[in-house]
Design a protein around this motif. Sequence first.
Motif, PDB file in Angstrom:
ATOM      1  N   GLU A   4       0.854  -1.199   0.000  1.00  0.00           N
ATOM      2  CA  GLU A   4       0.000   0.000   0.000  1.00  0.00           C
ATOM      3  C   GLU A   4       0.885   1.242   0.000  1.00  0.00           C
ATOM      4  O   GLU A   4       1.435   1.611   1.030  1.00  0.00           O
ATOM      5  CB  GLU A   4      -0.885   0.029   1.260  1.00  0.00           C
ATOM      6  N   VAL A  25      -7.043   5.095   4.868  1.00  0.00           N
ATOM      7  CA  VAL A  25      -8.223   5.851   4.440  1.00  0.00           C
ATOM      8  C   VAL A  25      -7.838   6.666   3.213  1.00  0.00           C
ATOM      9  O   VAL A  25      -6.712   7.154   3.118  1.00  0.00           O
ATOM     10  CB  VAL A  25      -8.782   6.785   5.546  1.00  0.00           C
ATOM     11  N   LYS A  26      -8.781   6.770   2.291  1.00  0.00           N
ATOM     12  CA  LYS A  26      -8.560   7.616   1.111  1.00  0.00           C
ATOM     13  C   LYS A  26      -9.523   8.784   1.224  1.00  0.00           C
ATOM     14  O   LYS A  26     -10.726   8.610   1.182  1.00  0.00           O
ATOM     15  CB  LYS A  26      -8.763   6.814  -0.169  1.00  0.00           C
ATOM     16  N   THR A  56      -7.304  13.428  -4.069  1.00  0.00           N
ATOM     17  CA  THR A  56      -7.582  12.339  -3.127  1.00  0.00           C
ATOM     18  C   THR A  56      -6.248  11.838  -2.596  1.00  0.00           C
ATOM     19  O   THR A  56      -5.330  11.565  -3.371  1.00  0.00           O
ATOM     20  CB  THR A  56      -8.340  11.189  -3.814  1.00  0.00           C
ATOM     21  N   SER A 106      -4.118   9.125  -0.044  1.00  0.00           N
ATOM     22  CA  SER A 106      -4.122   7.850   0.668  1.00  0.00           C
ATOM     23  C   SER A 106      -3.327   8.038   1.957  1.00  0.00           C
ATOM     24  O   SER A 106      -2.146   8.385   1.924  1.00  0.00           O
ATOM     25  CB  SER A 106      -3.484   6.776  -0.221  1.00  0.00           C
ATOM     26  N   LYS A 116     -14.474   7.509   1.444  1.00  0.00           N
ATOM     27  CA  LYS A 116     -15.080   6.552   0.489  1.00  0.00           C
ATOM     28  C   LYS A 116     -14.318   5.228   0.443  1.00  0.00           C
ATOM     29  O   LYS A 116     -14.853   4.205   0.054  1.00  0.00           O
ATOM     30  CB  LYS A 116     -15.201   7.168  -0.901  1.00  0.00           C
ATOM     31  N   SER A 117     -13.057   5.253   0.855  1.00  0.00           N
ATOM     32  CA  SER A 117     -12.280   4.013   0.932  1.00  0.00           C
ATOM     33  C   SER A 117     -11.607   3.972   2.288  1.00  0.00           C
ATOM     34  O   SER A 117     -10.925   4.910   2.685  1.00  0.00           O
ATOM     35  CB  SER A 117     -11.243   3.995  -0.191  1.00  0.00           C
ATOM     36  N   ASN A 118     -11.833   2.873   3.029  1.00  0.00           N
ATOM     37  CA  ASN A 118     -11.400   2.820   4.425  1.00  0.00           C
ATOM     38  C   ASN A 118     -11.261   1.348   4.791  1.00  0.00           C
ATOM     39  O   ASN A 118     -12.245   0.611   4.806  1.00  0.00           O
ATOM     40  CB  ASN A 118     -12.495   3.506   5.267  1.00  0.00           C
ATOM     41  N   TYR A 119     -10.049   0.877   5.020  1.00  0.00           N
ATOM     42  CA  TYR A 119      -9.875  -0.545   5.332  1.00  0.00           C
ATOM     43  C   TYR A 119      -8.677  -0.761   6.250  1.00  0.00           C
ATOM     44  O   TYR A 119      -7.752   0.041   6.295  1.00  0.00           O
ATOM     45  CB  TYR A 119      -9.734  -1.388   4.062  1.00  0.00           C
TER      46      TYR A 119
END
Length: 260
Positions: A67, A106-107, A182, A184, A205-208
Amino acid sequence: AILREAKEVADRAAAIQKEIDDDYGAVFAKTEVKLNGDKDPGNRTQETNLGDLICDAMVWGAKENGETVDAAITNGGGIRATIEAGDITKKDVNTVLPFGNTLSIVKVTGAELLEALEASTHCTPTAIGGFPQVSGIEFIVDTAKEFKAGDLYPGSTYHKPASIERVTIVSVGGKDFDEKATYSIATNDFMAAGGDTYYAFSAAKSNYDLGLPMDEVLMDYIKEELKGVVTAEAYGEPAGRITVEAAPAEEAPAEEPAPA
């Protein structure tokens, strides 16, 4: 017989405890400098060398696991102890990061990042657990400006900023900040879930969660990337990522001359 069995159990428990203590007490690295784990003044009020080290480890740990991130943020309230110059043990690192947090991604848009930083420094220079320690971000907090509180975040005692007044982000990931870009961001699972003042992250909107324990990421970074030594050259002082601009001191009124 019961007494003998009880003694065997106690002996076995003591042996297991000794193994754990030996493992935790084993020296795995060293630091040439004291790594500042203080709260105030410290990790809840300003950039620290320990905050820098932890966040650099988060960027590195994310990359090691496929990542590539622009930056990392962790909350100063999650940094719980100082590491004195000298040997570093696993116990030292566990004392600094005792909560078992894991590395999350998180993005967020530049606007969401700005909101998170404004909310998280709303009372700076007064200490706050959400104060952001960072890597890959340069920002300024102007404490002379007033925080404009909007609505309370859902289920929180903290307010969304009604407008951005105090924080200016200079750069993210080595590039000029862009509100529409955006980004990261490596963070911890508590913040990714909207903990402290980071509701803007939970709405990303992106979170993992990568599931990597932060204490292990920090130890691996020191062992592998820093070759087992936290140097004075790299971490002797905070790196200058966060500038807290003090409010100008109010001038004392001139004293009236005493009547003759």
